[in-house]
Design an enzyme around this catalytic site. Structure first.
Site, mmCIF file in Angstrom:
data_model
loop_
_atom_site.group_PDB
_atom_site.id
_atom_site.type_symbol
_atom_site.label_atom_id
_atom_site.label_comp_id
_atom_site.label_asym_id
_atom_site.label_seq_id
_atom_site.Cartn_x
_atom_site.Cartn_y
_atom_site.Cartn_z
ATOM 1 N N HIS A 79 -120.018 -101.563 -2.144
ATOM 2 C CA HIS A 79 -118.870 -102.398 -3.100
ATOM 3 C C HIS A 79 -117.423 -102.170 -3.411
ATOM 4 O O HIS A 79 -116.952 -103.067 -3.988
ATOM 5 C CB HIS A 79 -119.679 -103.048 -4.040
ATOM 6 C CG HIS A 79 -119.739 -102.663 -5.072
ATOM 7 N ND1 HIS A 79 -120.812 -101.614 -5.455
ATOM 8 C CD2 HIS A 79 -119.490 -102.464 -6.549
ATOM 9 C CE1 HIS A 79 -120.195 -100.657 -6.990
ATOM 10 N NE2 HIS A 79 -119.139 -100.929 -7.260
HETATM 11 N N1 UDP Z 1 -127.792 -101.841 -8.922
HETATM 12 C C1 UDP Z 1 -129.155 -102.799 -9.559
HETATM 13 N N2 UDP Z 1 -129.014 -103.375 -8.008
HETATM 14 C C2 UDP Z 1 -128.126 -103.281 -7.107
HETATM 15 C C3 UDP Z 1 -127.611 -102.402 -6.585
HETATM 16 C C4 UDP Z 1 -126.985 -101.768 -7.914
HETATM 17 O O1 UDP Z 1 -129.591 -103.345 -10.708
HETATM 18 O O2 UDP Z 1 -128.911 -103.717 -6.084
HETATM 19 C C5 UDP Z 1 -127.444 -101.583 -10.699
HETATM 20 C C6 UDP Z 1 -127.643 -99.110 -10.466
HETATM 21 O O3 UDP Z 1 -128.551 -99.676 -10.092
HETATM 22 C C7 UDP Z 1 -126.703 -98.991 -11.025
HETATM 23 C C8 UDP Z 1 -125.886 -100.246 -11.181
HETATM 24 O O4 UDP Z 1 -126.491 -101.359 -10.487
HETATM 25 O O5 UDP Z 1 -127.568 -98.843 -12.643
HETATM 26 C C9 UDP Z 1 -124.862 -99.743 -10.542
HETATM 27 O O6 UDP Z 1 -123.671 -100.912 -10.843
HETATM 28 P P1 UDP Z 1 -122.422 -100.712 -9.345
HETATM 29 O O7 UDP Z 1 -122.459 -99.832 -8.169
HETATM 30 O O8 UDP Z 1 -121.988 -102.150 -8.775
HETATM 31 O O9 UDP Z 1 -121.280 -100.306 -10.069
HETATM 32 P P2 UDP Z 1 -120.685 -98.876 -10.466
HETATM 33 O O10 UDP Z 1 -121.554 -97.905 -10.719
HETATM 34 O O11 UDP Z 1 -119.863 -98.236 -9.093
HETATM 35 O O12 UDP Z 1 -118.942 -98.673 -11.325
#
Ligand code: UDP
Length: 345
Positions: free
Chosen positions: A198
Site C-alpha cells: 500500500h
Molecule cells: N491489517 C489488517 N487487515 C489487512 C491488512 C493488514 O487488519 O487486510 C493489519 C495488520 O495486521 C497490521 C496493520 O493492519 O496490524 C498494518 O497496517 P498498515 O499495513 O496499513 O500500515 P503500516 O503498519 O504500514 O503503517
C-alpha cells in the site's frame, strides 16, 4: 487529566485499542478524534466494531491525506477540549497534522525514534518532524532511543515497548480460535503466502507491476488483501496477475491475524506487518529498499528485496525464521507504561 488522541488510519485504530483501555483503567478522560484519512469500511469501521473501540468524540470524516487540511480541522477541537496531552501514533499524515495542530499543548508520540534512513518516504519525514515537536517520545526499543539521543531531540525519551505488540498478544489467539477465513479461502496452514502492498511508492504502476510479477512467481497460492489504492491502480492500468495470486478485500484485524499467522511467508511493504510476522514466527519478505524495523532483518527473519521480480520470488523461497529468536519490541505492556507516564508527568 485529559488526553486528546488522534487516529486516522488502520494501524492507528489497532494501536489505540490497548491505549484507550489503559487510560480508562487509570481514570483518564480520553477524547478520541478520527480524522477520516482512512474511511473505507474495511480500513476503518470494522476495527471499531471488532476491537471494541469506543466511538470517537469527533469524526472529522475528512477523506484526505493532506496534512494542512487535517491540521486546520484539528485546531478547533483541540482549542475546545483544552487537553493536557495530544497523543499521536506512528508516522502518517494524521500523526504529523496532530503534532502541528497541538500548538502549545504537549505532544506525546507513540512509536518515536524509528528511522528507515530513506527521506524519499513521506513517513520518514513525518517521523522526524513529529519527534522534533514532541514533549514525550515513547519508543518501542533501545535502538530508537539511541536515534533520538543522536538527533538531540528536546523531549523526554522513554522506552516503553510497542503498543502494537499489546494488541497482537491480546487479539491473535482469539483470532486463530474464531476466524474461519482459512476454510472460506480453502487454505491449509503453512501452504500459502500472504501479501500486502500500500505504500505510495509501491502503488505507482511501474513498481506495482514488478511487485505483482514477483508475487506471481512465488510458489503456491498468494493471498493479497488489496488496499483500495493498490486495487485501483491494478484495475486502471490492467496490471497482470498470476493464477496463484488471489486478490481479496482488506480484512478485519481478526481474520487478517488468522491468515497472516498461519502463512508460510509474508510479503509486504507494511511497517506493522513486518513486526507481526516476527511475533507470529512467520518469515517475512519486505518489498522496500529500507525498513525502520531493522532488527527483524539483522536477525535473518526479514529480507529486504525492493521490486525486482526474481529477487522477490527467490527471497520468498529462501527466507527462514528461527524458532529460537529473541523477543523484540516489548512485552505486551507498552500501553500501561504510557498511561502511567502521562498520568505522572
Ligand atoms: N491489517 C489488517 N487487515 C489487512 C491488512 C493488514 O487488519 O487486510 C493489519 C495488520 O495486521 C497490521 C496493520 O493492519 O496490524 C498494518 O497496517 P498498515 O499495513 O496499513 O500500515 P503500516 O503498519 O504500514 O503503517
Amino acid at each position: 487529566m485529559k488526553v486528546f488522541s488522534i487516529v486516522g488510519n488502520r494501524p492507528q485504530f489497532i494501536k489505540s485499542g490497548p491505549m484507550s483501555l489503559a487510560l480508562r483503567d487509570r481514570g483518564v478522560e480520553e477524547i478520541v478524534v478520527h480524522t477520516g484519512q482512512h474511511y473505507d469500511r474495511e480500513l476503518s469501521e470494522i476495527f471499531f466494531s471488532e476491537l471494541d473501540l469506543s466511538r470517537p468524540a469527533y469524526e472529522l470524516d475528512l477523506r484526505t491525506a493532506d496534512p494542512t487540511r487535517i491540521e486546520d480541522a484539528l485546531a478547533e477541537p483541540i482549542a475546545t477540549e483544552q487537553p493536557d496531552w495530544v497523543l499521536v501514533y506512528g508516522d502518517t499524515n494524521s500523526t504529523l497534522a496532530g503534532a502541528r495542530a497541538a500548538g502549545d499543548t504537549s505532544v506525546a508520540h507513540v512509536e518515536a525514534g524509528l528511522r528507515s534512513g530513506d527521506l524519499e518516504m513521506p513517513e520518514e519525514r513525518n517521523r522526524i518532524e513529529v519527534d522534533r515537536r514532541s514533549a514525550l517520545l515513547l519508543t518501542p526499543d533501545e535502538r530508537s532511543k539511541d536515534v533520538l539521543e543522536t538527533e538531540a531531540v528536546s523531549g523526554r525519551i522513554e522506552v516503553v515497548g510497542d503498543v502494537m505488540a499489546d494488541a497482537n498478544r491480546r487479539f491473535a489467539p482469539i483470532a486463530r480460535e474464531h476466524s474461519t477465513i482459512l476454510q472460506e479461502l480453502r487454505l491449509e496452514p503453512g501452504a500459502y503466502a500472504v501479501a500486502t502492498v500500500h505504500r505510495e511508492a509501491n502503488v505507482r504502476p511501474g513498481r506495482l507491476g514488478h511487485i505483482l510479477e514477483g508475487l506471481s512467481r512465488v510458489s503456491g497460492p498468494v493471498i493479497f488483501p488489496a488496499h483500495p489504492r493498490a486495487r485501483e491502480v491494478i484495475a486502471s492500468n490492467r496490471l497482470l496477475l498470476g493464477t496463484n495470486l488471489a486478490l481479496v478485500a482488506p480484512q478485519g484485524y481478526l481474520d487478517f491475524a488468522a491468515l497472516a499467522s498461519q502463512a508460510r511467508v509474508i510479503l509486504t511493504d507494511s511497517g506493522g506487518l513486518q513486526k507481526e510476522a516476527y511475533w507470529y514466527g512467520v518469515p517475512c519478505v519486505t518489498l522496500r529498499p529500507s525498513t525502520e524495523w531493522k532488527d527483524t532483518v539483522e536477525l535473518g527473519a526479514n529480507t529486504l528485496v525492493d521490486d525486482d521480480p526474481e529477487a522477490i520470488a527467490e527471497a520468498a523461497a529462501k527466507v527462514r525464521i528461527s524458532a529460537e529468536r529473541p523477543p523484540l519490541y516489548g512485552d505486551g505492556h507498552a500501553a500501561e507504561r504510557i498511561a502511567d507516564l502521562l498520568v505522572s508527568l
